[in-house]
Each structure stands twice: as structure tokens, then as C-alpha cells.
Design an enzyme around this catalytic site. Structure first.
Site, PDB file in Angstrom:
ATOM      1  N   PHE A  15       0.802  -1.226   0.000  1.00  0.00           N
ATOM      2  CA  PHE A  15       0.000   0.000   0.000  1.00  0.00           C
ATOM      3  C   PHE A  15       0.834   1.275   0.000  1.00  0.00           C
ATOM      4  O   PHE A  15       0.352   2.323  -0.411  1.00  0.00           O
ATOM      5  CB  PHE A  15      -0.948   0.027   1.218  1.00  0.00           C
ATOM      6  N   LYS A  52      -1.014  -7.147  -9.497  1.00  0.00           N
ATOM      7  CA  LYS A  52      -2.022  -7.234  -8.438  1.00  0.00           C
ATOM      8  C   LYS A  52      -1.654  -6.167  -7.403  1.00  0.00           C
ATOM      9  O   LYS A  52      -0.749  -6.348  -6.601  1.00  0.00           O
ATOM     10  CB  LYS A  52      -1.978  -8.634  -7.809  1.00  0.00           C
ATOM     11  N   GLU A  91      -5.032  -3.967  -2.192  1.00  0.00           N
ATOM     12  CA  GLU A  91      -6.474  -3.690  -2.169  1.00  0.00           C
ATOM     13  C   GLU A  91      -6.779  -2.426  -1.352  1.00  0.00           C
ATOM     14  O   GLU A  91      -7.890  -1.911  -1.411  1.00  0.00           O
ATOM     15  CB  GLU A  91      -7.249  -4.905  -1.643  1.00  0.00           C
ATOM     16  N   SER A 122       5.063  -6.932   3.616  1.00  0.00           N
ATOM     17  CA  SER A 122       5.566  -7.251   4.955  1.00  0.00           C
ATOM     18  C   SER A 122       6.358  -8.561   4.932  1.00  0.00           C
ATOM     19  O   SER A 122       6.164  -9.407   4.035  1.00  0.00           O
ATOM     20  CB  SER A 122       4.387  -7.364   5.914  1.00  0.00           C
ATOM     21  N   CYS A 124       9.603   1.894   3.630  1.00  0.00           N
ATOM     22  CA  CYS A 124      10.487   0.781   4.001  1.00  0.00           C
ATOM     23  C   CYS A 124      11.898   1.283   4.259  1.00  0.00           C
ATOM     24  O   CYS A 124      12.709   0.576   4.817  1.00  0.00           O
ATOM     25  CB  CYS A 124      10.494  -0.270   2.901  1.00  0.00           C
ATOM     26  N   GLU A 158       9.028  -3.948  13.609  1.00  0.00           N
ATOM     27  CA  GLU A 158       8.689  -2.928  12.607  1.00  0.00           C
ATOM     28  C   GLU A 158       7.370  -2.280  13.033  1.00  0.00           C
ATOM     29  O   GLU A 158       6.329  -2.945  13.072  1.00  0.00           O
ATOM     30  CB  GLU A 158       8.530  -3.551  11.215  1.00  0.00           C
TER      31      GLU A 158
HETATM   32  P1  NAD Z   1       1.298  -6.651   3.054  1.00  0.00           P
HETATM   33  O1  NAD Z   1       2.325  -7.712   3.176  1.00  0.00           O
HETATM   34  O2  NAD Z   1       0.181  -6.661   4.012  1.00  0.00           O
HETATM   35  O3  NAD Z   1       0.631  -6.657   1.588  1.00  0.00           O
HETATM   36  C1  NAD Z   1       1.405  -6.610   0.421  1.00  0.00           C
HETATM   37  C2  NAD Z   1       0.651  -7.316  -0.708  1.00  0.00           C
HETATM   38  O4  NAD Z   1       0.466  -8.691  -0.361  1.00  0.00           O
HETATM   39  C3  NAD Z   1      -0.741  -6.747  -0.987  1.00  0.00           C
HETATM   40  O5  NAD Z   1      -0.923  -6.705  -2.374  1.00  0.00           O
HETATM   41  C4  NAD Z   1      -1.679  -7.757  -0.336  1.00  0.00           C
HETATM   42  O6  NAD Z   1      -2.910  -7.877  -1.001  1.00  0.00           O
HETATM   43  C5  NAD Z   1      -0.916  -9.059  -0.426  1.00  0.00           C
HETATM   44  N1  NAD Z   1      -1.168  -9.950   0.723  1.00  0.00           N
HETATM   45  C6  NAD Z   1      -1.362  -9.574   2.016  1.00  0.00           C
HETATM   46  N2  NAD Z   1      -1.537 -10.658   2.798  1.00  0.00           N
HETATM   47  C7  NAD Z   1      -1.447 -11.734   1.985  1.00  0.00           C
HETATM   48  C8  NAD Z   1      -1.533 -13.136   2.212  1.00  0.00           C
HETATM   49  N3  NAD Z   1      -1.744 -13.638   3.423  1.00  0.00           N
HETATM   50  N4  NAD Z   1      -1.408 -13.959   1.159  1.00  0.00           N
HETATM   51  C9  NAD Z   1      -1.189 -13.473  -0.084  1.00  0.00           C
HETATM   52  N5  NAD Z   1      -1.101 -12.144  -0.350  1.00  0.00           N
HETATM   53  C10 NAD Z   1      -1.219 -11.285   0.665  1.00  0.00           C
HETATM   54  O7  NAD Z   1       2.101  -5.259   3.112  1.00  0.00           O
HETATM   55  P2  NAD Z   1       1.514  -3.783   3.204  1.00  0.00           P
HETATM   56  O8  NAD Z   1       0.957  -3.576   4.556  1.00  0.00           O
HETATM   57  O9  NAD Z   1       0.687  -3.483   2.024  1.00  0.00           O
HETATM   58  O10 NAD Z   1       2.881  -2.937   3.045  1.00  0.00           O
HETATM   59  C11 NAD Z   1       3.697  -2.560   4.116  1.00  0.00           C
HETATM   60  C12 NAD Z   1       4.887  -3.476   4.256  1.00  0.00           C
HETATM   61  O11 NAD Z   1       5.654  -3.468   3.052  1.00  0.00           O
HETATM   62  C13 NAD Z   1       5.849  -3.034   5.339  1.00  0.00           C
HETATM   63  O12 NAD Z   1       6.255  -4.158   6.061  1.00  0.00           O
HETATM   64  C14 NAD Z   1       7.003  -2.416   4.575  1.00  0.00           C
HETATM   65  O13 NAD Z   1       8.252  -2.450   5.253  1.00  0.00           O
HETATM   66  C15 NAD Z   1       7.033  -3.275   3.363  1.00  0.00           C
HETATM   67  N6  NAD Z   1       7.710  -2.633   2.252  1.00  0.00           N
HETATM   68  C16 NAD Z   1       8.957  -3.076   1.934  1.00  0.00           C
HETATM   69  C17 NAD Z   1       9.664  -2.469   0.909  1.00  0.00           C
HETATM   70  C18 NAD Z   1      11.048  -2.922   0.575  1.00  0.00           C
HETATM   71  O14 NAD Z   1      11.620  -2.400  -0.376  1.00  0.00           O
HETATM   72  N7  NAD Z   1      11.627  -3.865   1.291  1.00  0.00           N
HETATM   73  C19 NAD Z   1       9.080  -1.418   0.189  1.00  0.00           C
HETATM   74  C20 NAD Z   1       7.786  -1.003   0.538  1.00  0.00           C
HETATM   75  C21 NAD Z   1       7.115  -1.627   1.572  1.00  0.00           C
END
Ligand code: NAD
Length: 493
Positions: free
Chosen positions: A152, A176, A179, A229, A284, A386
Site C-alpha cells: 500500500f 495485483k 487492495e 511485509s 520501508c 517494525e
Molecule cells: P502486506 O504484506 O500486508 O501486503 C502486500 C501485498 O500482499 C498486498 O498486495 C496484499 O494484497 C498481499 N497480501 C497480504 N496478505 C497476503 C496473504 N496472506 N497472502 C497473499 N497475499 C497477501 O504489506 P503492506 O501492509 O501493504 O505494506 C507494508 C509493508 O511493506 C511493510 O512491512 C514495509 O516495510 C514493506 N515494504 C517493503 C519495501 C522494501 O523495499 N523492502 C518497500 C515497501 C514496503
């Protein structure tokens, strides 16, 4: 749920209404109001997108690379033209300030520019005469249908870490988006539609876990790029790999910065305030832990407190706002709970950003004001968790060696920074710090698009990172050709 028309998927060159059973509201985090409805697309829709992508790939892989990059030039121009629209959409669905929203688009556009250099970037290598009359070549060829699942916090930039490279190298691409922030992608796909890519080559499929699982299990998807994450990154990496796919999965972070007594305190405070509280700490590469060394502690802590308290929290489209809300009500509750846990573990609450009021219009928004925890024990949970919000943990060390030990003793390795005027100390830190992205007198060490975006430890699962030549390598497979053309053969005919 609201009665708004659901956002559409873009499959096989057409905007389609999803036949999903489940829909979610897209919420403006500054007002807590629903601004759109997003479908959680089902497996048959993934199948349809993959089928169209596979068909388009059959021709696209043979289109000369110099032709494949032409739509990217058009796409870049359209992205530039619509910067203001992106700025507003991102702010309204993601919460960050307008300048932060436009800023992320600029960093994304850089990747389109770099991918336009794919004719050079994807060159192979060769040796003439590896034996008498025998030459050897290495070519790079595309994989097929690839997908990216994105988070997000950067709805505009992160898809562009992947899409331009995948397309320019000859693949078909399915996106994808998160959401929570699906509206930015709607505009992006509108512009892709106008850029001149063949029908079916690029698809947008909105959804959640069921949609992702269908992508991970589909035999015709060859590679998965993920940012999000750490627990989800691990899950996606394991499931994609178990299904025989390439995967690059970027995870969470807890980024430390070391402040030495010889640092320029004014500059350091300004840079670190932006790093910690920019995008409400939901980056991040946000610094979330600072280790002061020796005499830096007293002066820097006070300067940081003054600077953090002067942050203007509010709606991201208001010009004077310097920090917006966090993404959801759950995030706000989780962040506030973690602050409480930090205090219970012995940290001192130097600045408390909870329960501060805003104007009536935004009283329901998910705002957490800048928060600073002092005297955080490096071994405590809060020092390693985090938080992903505007919360800074401050620690102290007597020497640089001790500071490096504190900053290296963690599972995440996204970024580490040092602030100093000593080249020798900076060099020592650069060499020993456990992180893929290092900042020296810099608070957000985000690699330019012509460098890979690194990440170590639990911040990254895979081998090849996003951006630049890593992107090109990730989306191509090497083919080695050894050929024999003895000179006497040519004389026989
Ligand atoms: P998230 O892991 O909740 O979601 C990321 C994506 O995964 C979304 O598209 C979501 O629909 C999908 N998803 C979520 N749960 C899932 C599951 N159980 N099974 C399959 N797909 C699933 O992350 P978020 O809250 O959207 O983003 C924040 C996180 O992203 C933070 O932890 C941040 O540190 C990390 N991030 C890392 C970087 C990097 O470069 N390392 C960059 C940006 C964000």
C-alpha cells in the site's frame, strides 16, 4: 460497504467488471470515508488474464527490443503529463502529502527511463574462438508471463520497479495492487492502454489473498515479484519457489541511523526528521531507530524533539501539512499499542503522538502524531519490531563499535545510516553495517533506478533485486550457444 460501482480489472485489453463475491471499501485515511470499492477477484479471472498474457507473449517475445521500448517512451510522457492527478489520487487513498505523492511518481518514472535502455542492458556476451573454429555466445530471452504483487505504501512507484523491465525484456505482465490503494493503478493502466502495448500483454487484477494464491499456483506464471511485509514475503517466496517459479520478495524493515558527536547537528536533525516522519513513517527506508554516540546524545535528542513537535500533521492536500495519517484504523490501533508496549518495556515517552485532536473534518482520520521513545533497551522487543508508523526509538552507545553492534544485531537489513564528518568512521560503518542500502549523511538511501534496490536478512528473499540490471536479469533467462563453423566447410559449397 458503500454502494459505489466497483473498480474494474483490465484483462485482455478490456476494462472488466469482476465477478467476485467479495468487495472492500477503499478508505481515505484522512477522513475515514469510503472513496471507492474494490473487488477481490477470483481464480477464473486470474486464469483469464494469464491466458491472454500467454497469447500476447507468443508474439511480443519476437518483437525487436528497440520496438518493444517505444510504448515505454509514450508511457513516460503520459505519466509526466498526469503527475498532478497521481499526486491527488495517491494522497487521497494512501494519506501521504501531495509532495510525497508526486515525489514517489518521479522515482517510479526514473525506472521507465532506465528500462528504455534495455537494448543495451539486455546484451549478452560472447567469445570468438573458444576452440579452433568454435565461438560461444550468451543471449538473454524473456521468461513468459510474470506478475508483481505490491504493497500500500507506494502505489505509484513500486509497480514501476518491475513493469517496465518485464515488458521491455519481452515478457507479459500481470499486476495485483494492494487492495488498500487500488485507484492509482486504475490511472496507471489507463495510461498504459494509451501507450500502444499489444492487447492482453498487460493485465490489472484487483484482489487479496485468493487472487494472489491463484497467481502463485498458476503453471503459466514464470516469475513473481513481491513487495510487502516480511511474513507475507516469506509466504510468497516459499509458495512461488515450491511451484518452480522465480521469486524476488522484499519484506519489512527496522532501519537504524547512528549519530556521531562530530555530525553537523542541524543538517542531521533536518534529514532524520524527514526520514523518520516522512510518509508518516510508512516507508520501508524510514529510519525508525537512532543510536547516538557519546556526546551526541544530549544535543541531538533535544533538537530532534523540537523538530518532531513542529511537524504539521493533517490532510495531505493541505499545503501546510508535512505529515499525513497512517493507512488504516487497524494500523493506528497497532501503532498506539506498540508505543504502550515500548513504555511497558522501560522506554521513556519523550514525545507522545497519541490522542491529539485535529479539525472536525478530519476527526475520524487515522492520525498518529510524531512520537519519540527515549532510552530504548537495544534488546527490547520494541527495538526490533517494525512499527511502520511515525514512532522513533532512541538508543545510546559510548563508542562507534558499540553502535555498530547495536545496529547490526537485528533480523532486518533494509537500510542503515550514519551521520558524521569523519571519512574514516563513515568508511568503517559502510564496510561493517548489516544492510543492503547504506546512507552516509543521508536518511533515505533509496537507490536510483540505475542501481538495484538492495535489502538483506528478513528484508529480502531471493537473489536478484528490483530495478536496473537486476530487473533485466530477473526477467530473462540466459541461453548459451556454442557454434562450430570450420573454415574448410565453407569452401566445399
Ligand atoms: P502486506 O504484506 O500486508 O501486503 C502486500 C501485498 O500482499 C498486498 O498486495 C496484499 O494484497 C498481499 N497480501 C497480504 N496478505 C497476503 C496473504 N496472506 N497472502 C497473499 N497475499 C497477501 O504489506 P503492506 O501492509 O501493504 O505494506 C507494508 C509493508 O511493506 C511493510 O512491512 C514495509 O516495510 C514493506 N515494504 C517493503 C519495501 C522494501 O523495499 N523492502 C518497500 C515497501 C514496503
Amino acid at each position: 460497504m458503500s454502494k459505489q460501482k466497483p473498480l474494474l480489472n483490465f484483462i485482455n485489453g478490456e476494462w472488466q467488471r469482476s465477478s467476485a463475491n467479495d468487495f472492500l471499501d477503499v478508505i481515505n485515511p484522512a477522513t475515514a470515508e469510503s472513496i471507492a470499492t474494490v473487488p477481490l477477484s477470483i481464480k477464473s479471472e486470474v486464469d483469464e488474464a494469464v491466458k491472454a498474457a500467454k497469447a500476447a507473449f507468443q508474439e511480443w517475445q519476437y518483437v525487436p527490443v528497440v520496438e518493444r521500448i517505444q510504448p515505454l517512451f509514450k508511457f513516460k510522457a503520459l505519466l509526466e503529463e498526469h503527475l498532478d492527478d497521481f499526486g491527488k489520487i495517491i494522497t487521497n487513498e494512501c494519506g501521504k502529502t501531495y509532495n510525497e505523492s508526486v515525489g514517489e511518481m518521479r522515482r517510479g518514472i526514473e525506472n521507465v527511463e532506465v528500462a528504455c535502455g534495455t537494448p543495451s542492458l539486455m546484451q549478452g556476451s560472447n567469445n570468438e574462438n573458444i576452440a579452433r573454429g568454435i565461438d560461444e555466445h550468451m543471449f538473454r530471452q524473456p521468461l513468459g508471463v510474470v506478475t508483481a504483487i505490491t504493497p500500500f505504501n507506494f502505489p505509484g512507484m513500486i509497480p514501476l520497479w518491475f513493469m517496465p523491465y518485464a515488458l521491455a525484456t519481452g515478457n507479459a505482465f500481470i499486476h495485483k495492487p494492494s487492495e488498500k490503494v487500488p485507484m492509482t493503478t486504475q490511472l496507471m493502466f489507463n495510461l498504459l492502454e494509451q501507450s500502444g502495448f499489444p492487447k492482453g500483454l498487460i493485465s490489472l487484477i484487483n484482489g487479496g489473498k485468493e487472487t494472489v494464491d491463484a497467481l502463485l499456483d498458476h503453471d503459466d506464471i514464470k516469475a513473481v515479484s513481491f513487495v510487502g511485509s516480511t511474513p507475507v514475503a516469506k509466504y510468497i517466496y516459499s509458495r512461488a519457489s515450491a511451484n518452480g517459479k522465480r521469486a524476488q520478495c522484499q519484506g519489512g524493515a527496522k532501519n537504524p541511523a547512528v549519530v556521531m558527536p562530530d555530525a553537523n547537528m542541524e543538517m542531521t536533525t533536518k534529514i532524520l526528521t524527514d526520514s523518520v516522519f516522512g510518509c508518516a513513517g510508512q516507508r520501508c527506508l524510514a529510519t525508525s531507530a537512532i543510536v547516538t554516540v557519546g556526546e551526541a546524545q544530549k544535543e541531538f535528542t533535544q533538537m530532534m524533539l523540537d523538530s518532531a513537535s513542529s511537524r504539521k500533521v493533517g490532510y495531505g492536500l493541505d499545503k501546510e501539512t508535512t505529515m499525513g495519517p497512517v493507512i488504516t484504523a487497524e494500523s493506528k490501533t497497532r501503532i498506539e499499542g506498540l508505543i504502550e508496549k515500548g513504555v511497558a518495556e522501560g522506554a521513556k515517552l519523550l514525545l507522545d503522538g497519541r490522542q491529539q485532536s485535529l479539525a472536525d473534518e478530519f476527526k475520524n482520520g487515522y492520525f498518529v502524531h510524531p512520537t519519540i521513545l527515549g532510552d530504548v533497551d537495544p534488546k527490547s522487543n520494541i527495538a526490533h519490531t517494525e512499527i511502520f508508523g511515525p514512532v522513533l526509538s532512541m538508543m545510546h552507545a559510548d563508542t562507534i563499535e558499540e553502535a555498530i553492534e547495536i545496529t547490526n544485531n537485528r533480523r532486518f537489513g533494509n537500510q542503515a545510516s550514519i551521520f558524521t564528518s569523519s571519512g574514516a568512521v563513515a568508511r568503517e560503518f559502510r564496510n561493517k553495517a548489516f544492510a543492503g542500502n547504506i546512507g552516509i549523511n543521508l536518511g533515505v538511501a533509496a537507490p536510483m533506478a540505475f542501481f538495484p534496490f538492495s535489502g538483506w536478512g528478513e528484508s529480502f528473499f531471493g537473489d536478484l533485486h528490483a530495478q536496473s540490471h537486476h530487473g533485466i536479469e530477473f526477467y530473462t533467462q540466459t541461453k548459451v550457444v556454442i557454434e562450430r563453423w570450420p573454415s574448410d566447410w565453407s569452401r566445399q559449397f
